[in-house]
Design a protein around this motif. Structure first.
Motif, mmCIF file in Angstrom:
data_model
loop_
_atom_site.group_PDB
_atom_site.id
_atom_site.type_symbol
_atom_site.label_atom_id
_atom_site.label_comp_id
_atom_site.label_asym_id
_atom_site.label_seq_id
_atom_site.Cartn_x
_atom_site.Cartn_y
_atom_site.Cartn_z
ATOM 1 N N THR A 1 0.810 -1.222 0.000
ATOM 2 C CA THR A 1 0.000 0.000 0.000
ATOM 3 C C THR A 1 0.841 1.270 0.000
ATOM 4 N N MET A 2 2.161 1.127 0.075
ATOM 5 C CA MET A 2 3.043 2.297 0.100
ATOM 6 C C MET A 2 3.713 2.494 -1.252
ATOM 7 N N PRO A 3 4.211 3.702 -1.549
ATOM 8 C CA PRO A 3 4.943 3.925 -2.805
ATOM 9 C C PRO A 3 6.165 3.017 -2.884
ATOM 10 N N GLY A 4 6.363 2.379 -4.013
ATOM 11 C CA GLY A 4 7.488 1.473 -4.174
ATOM 12 C C GLY A 4 8.837 2.166 -4.142
ATOM 13 N N ASP A 5 8.828 3.478 -4.356
ATOM 14 C CA ASP A 5 10.090 4.227 -4.351
ATOM 15 C C ASP A 5 10.261 5.032 -3.060
ATOM 16 N N ILE A 6 9.666 4.557 -1.962
ATOM 17 C CA ILE A 6 9.691 5.310 -0.709
ATOM 18 C C ILE A 6 11.114 5.532 -0.201
ATOM 19 N N TYR A 7 11.990 4.548 -0.362
ATOM 20 C CA TYR A 7 13.376 4.738 0.059
ATOM 21 C C TYR A 7 13.998 5.918 -0.690
ATOM 22 N N GLU A 8 13.817 5.921 -1.994
ATOM 23 C CA GLU A 8 14.389 6.982 -2.819
ATOM 24 C C GLU A 8 13.821 8.344 -2.433
ATOM 25 N N ARG A 9 12.526 8.406 -2.173
ATOM 26 C CA ARG A 9 11.889 9.666 -1.794
ATOM 27 C C ARG A 9 12.457 10.199 -0.479
ATOM 28 N N ILE A 10 12.681 9.296 0.476
ATOM 29 C CA ILE A 10 13.219 9.715 1.766
ATOM 30 C C ILE A 10 14.623 10.284 1.602
ATOM 31 N N LEU A 11 15.471 9.579 0.872
ATOM 32 C CA LEU A 11 16.848 10.059 0.706
ATOM 33 C C LEU A 11 16.888 11.346 -0.100
ATOM 34 N N ALA A 12 15.980 11.508 -1.064
ATOM 35 C CA ALA A 12 15.943 12.742 -1.843
ATOM 36 C C ALA A 12 15.575 13.927 -0.955
ATOM 37 N N ARG A 13 14.657 13.727 -0.007
ATOM 38 C CA ARG A 13 14.256 14.811 0.897
ATOM 39 C C ARG A 13 15.409 15.252 1.777
ATOM 40 N N LEU A 14 16.304 14.310 2.099
ATOM 41 C CA LEU A 14 17.408 14.613 3.004
ATOM 42 C C LEU A 14 18.706 14.935 2.263
ATOM 43 N N ASP A 15 18.661 14.937 0.961
ATOM 44 C CA ASP A 15 19.879 15.150 0.170
ATOM 45 C C ASP A 15 20.521 16.497 0.505
ATOM 46 N N GLY A 16 21.816 16.452 0.823
ATOM 47 C CA GLY A 16 22.559 17.672 1.117
ATOM 48 C C GLY A 16 22.408 18.187 2.530
ATOM 49 N N ARG A 17 21.682 17.474 3.384
ATOM 50 C CA ARG A 17 21.435 17.961 4.749
ATOM 51 C C ARG A 17 22.457 17.426 5.747
ATOM 52 N N GLY A 18 23.321 16.498 5.336
ATOM 53 C CA GLY A 18 24.352 15.983 6.224
ATOM 54 C C GLY A 18 23.905 14.880 7.156
ATOM 55 N N VAL A 19 22.671 14.398 7.022
ATOM 56 C CA VAL A 19 22.186 13.295 7.855
ATOM 57 C C VAL A 19 22.885 12.013 7.409
ATOM 58 N N ARG A 20 23.430 11.279 8.374
ATOM 59 C CA ARG A 20 24.059 9.992 8.047
ATOM 60 C C ARG A 20 22.959 8.938 7.945
ATOM 61 N N ILE A 21 22.795 8.392 6.747
ATOM 62 C CA ILE A 21 21.685 7.481 6.469
ATOM 63 C C ILE A 21 22.232 6.083 6.219
ATOM 64 N N VAL A 22 21.661 5.114 6.917
ATOM 65 C CA VAL A 22 22.005 3.704 6.750
ATOM 66 C C VAL A 22 20.828 3.024 6.059
ATOM 67 N N VAL A 23 21.113 2.279 5.003
ATOM 68 C CA VAL A 23 20.059 1.595 4.250
ATOM 69 C C VAL A 23 20.353 0.097 4.224
ATOM 70 N N ASP A 24 19.393 -0.683 4.691
ATOM 71 C CA ASP A 24 19.478 -2.140 4.641
ATOM 72 C C ASP A 24 18.257 -2.631 3.880
ATOM 73 N N ALA A 25 18.427 -2.815 2.570
ATOM 74 C CA ALA A 25 17.315 -3.198 1.707
ATOM 75 C C ALA A 25 17.861 -4.038 0.554
ATOM 76 N N THR A 26 16.973 -4.465 -0.334
ATOM 77 C CA THR A 26 17.364 -5.360 -1.416
ATOM 78 C C THR A 26 17.061 -4.755 -2.777
ATOM 79 N N ARG A 27 17.765 -5.287 -3.772
ATOM 80 C CA ARG A 27 17.509 -5.001 -5.188
ATOM 81 C C ARG A 27 17.308 -3.505 -5.458
ATOM 82 N N ASP A 28 16.191 -3.160 -6.155
ATOM 83 C CA ASP A 28 16.003 -1.778 -6.595
ATOM 84 C C ASP A 28 15.879 -0.812 -5.421
#
Length: 300
Positions: A139-166
């Protein structure tokens, strides 16, 4: 502050049976209920290691209430978004001669629910660490990971991603601080089979070339490999021990890495050692790793 995001938290109902017979009544010899989901596991292990975090995500129904209650009882801060329709998952894990799992569906997450998560994410600063992990509900957008990182781009937040494939590949242009595929997931991305630590290195570097700052590859009994943004390759076999539980070992490695990184003022070698020992400590016990278990493995 450390924040974890679990899009589809759950209650894990783990039941042991001496023999599983399909089509018959099977009686449990042991049963355990625990709050679960990859980000939730990370928050639990961070707490066990002495580091505070705040767990974010979506909860619904009586199962959602129970997940939140269990985390609060552990002393973990939570700021979940309440979802109106459906209920949080119950995942049934049957342990017999072979392990069988039946995972629930989870609640229906609306666009308004997602916007509420974005509002929290928009408040993060360069002092924060955000850990995003696990699958995305239908029920969620399939690109939610990408959307989150795009919102934080350039803000200096250290982001850890543990996911698969796309989910993983599509965030690389946003330069996540750390990504943690296992060797099978890394192999799937490049359509190869990776069985040794030496096999893993060139493909981890390929993900780094695409934008990841640090690439940590877990390999179960084979150990792990870290390719750092400094150009170092750190690898190690797993500590010796008897594996009794595979649930949460990868999440524990992520928590251990972050804890080790913070405790050593940014040493990737110490973060790697802590990550490997924390993942192994969870694999060697029925529950998730404790500080004493990790310290014992580090001492070896």
């Amino acid at each position: 502050m450390i924040y974890t995001v679990t899009f589809n938290p759950c209650l894990d109902y783990v039941v042991n049976v001496d023999t599983l017979t399909l089509g018959a009544v099977n009686r449990a010899s042991r049963e355990t209920v625990m709050a679960g989901g990859k980000g939730v596991n990370v928050s639990i292990v961070l707490k066990n290691l002495g580091h505070a975090s705040c767990a974010w995500g979506f909860l619904a129904g009586f199962t959602g209430d129970e997940i939140a209650r269990r985390l609060r009882d552990m002393g973990i801060d939570t700021d979940f978004i309440s979802v109106c329709e459906g209920m949080s998952r119950i995942n049934v894990k049957v342990k017999a001669a072979e392990e069988t799992e039946i995972n629930g569906i989870g609640p229906a997450i609306t666009e308004a629910d997602v916007e509420a998560l974005y509002a929290k994410i928009d408040q993060l600063t360069a002092d924060d660490i955000l850990i995003v992990s696990g699958s995305v509900p239908a029920t969620m957008p399939g690109d939610i990971y990408e959307r989150i990182l795009a919102r934080l781009d350039g803000r200096g937040v250290r982001i850890v991603v543990d996911a698969t494939r796309d989910l993983l590949v599509n965030v690389l242009p946003y330069h996540p601080f750390l990504i943690k595929p296992n060797n099978h997931e890394l192999g799937e991305i490049f359509d190869v089979v990776l069985t040794t630590r030496e096999d893993v290195v060139p493909y981890a570097k390929k993900l780094q070339e695409r934008g990841a700052r640090n690439v940590l590859v877990s390999m179960a009994g084979e150990g792990a490999v870290l390719v750092t943004e400094d150009g170092d390759v750190i690898e190690s076999p797993s500590p010796k021990g008897t594996v009794v539980n595979s649930v949460g070992a990868g999440d524990s490695m992520v928590a251990g890495f972050v804890a080790g990184y913070l405790e050593s003022d940014g040493s990737y070698e110490q973060a790697f050692r802590m990550g490997v020992c924390t993942g192994s400590a969870s694999a060697f016990s029925l529950g998730l790793a404790t500080r004493d278990q990790v310290e014992e493995l580090l001492a070896r």
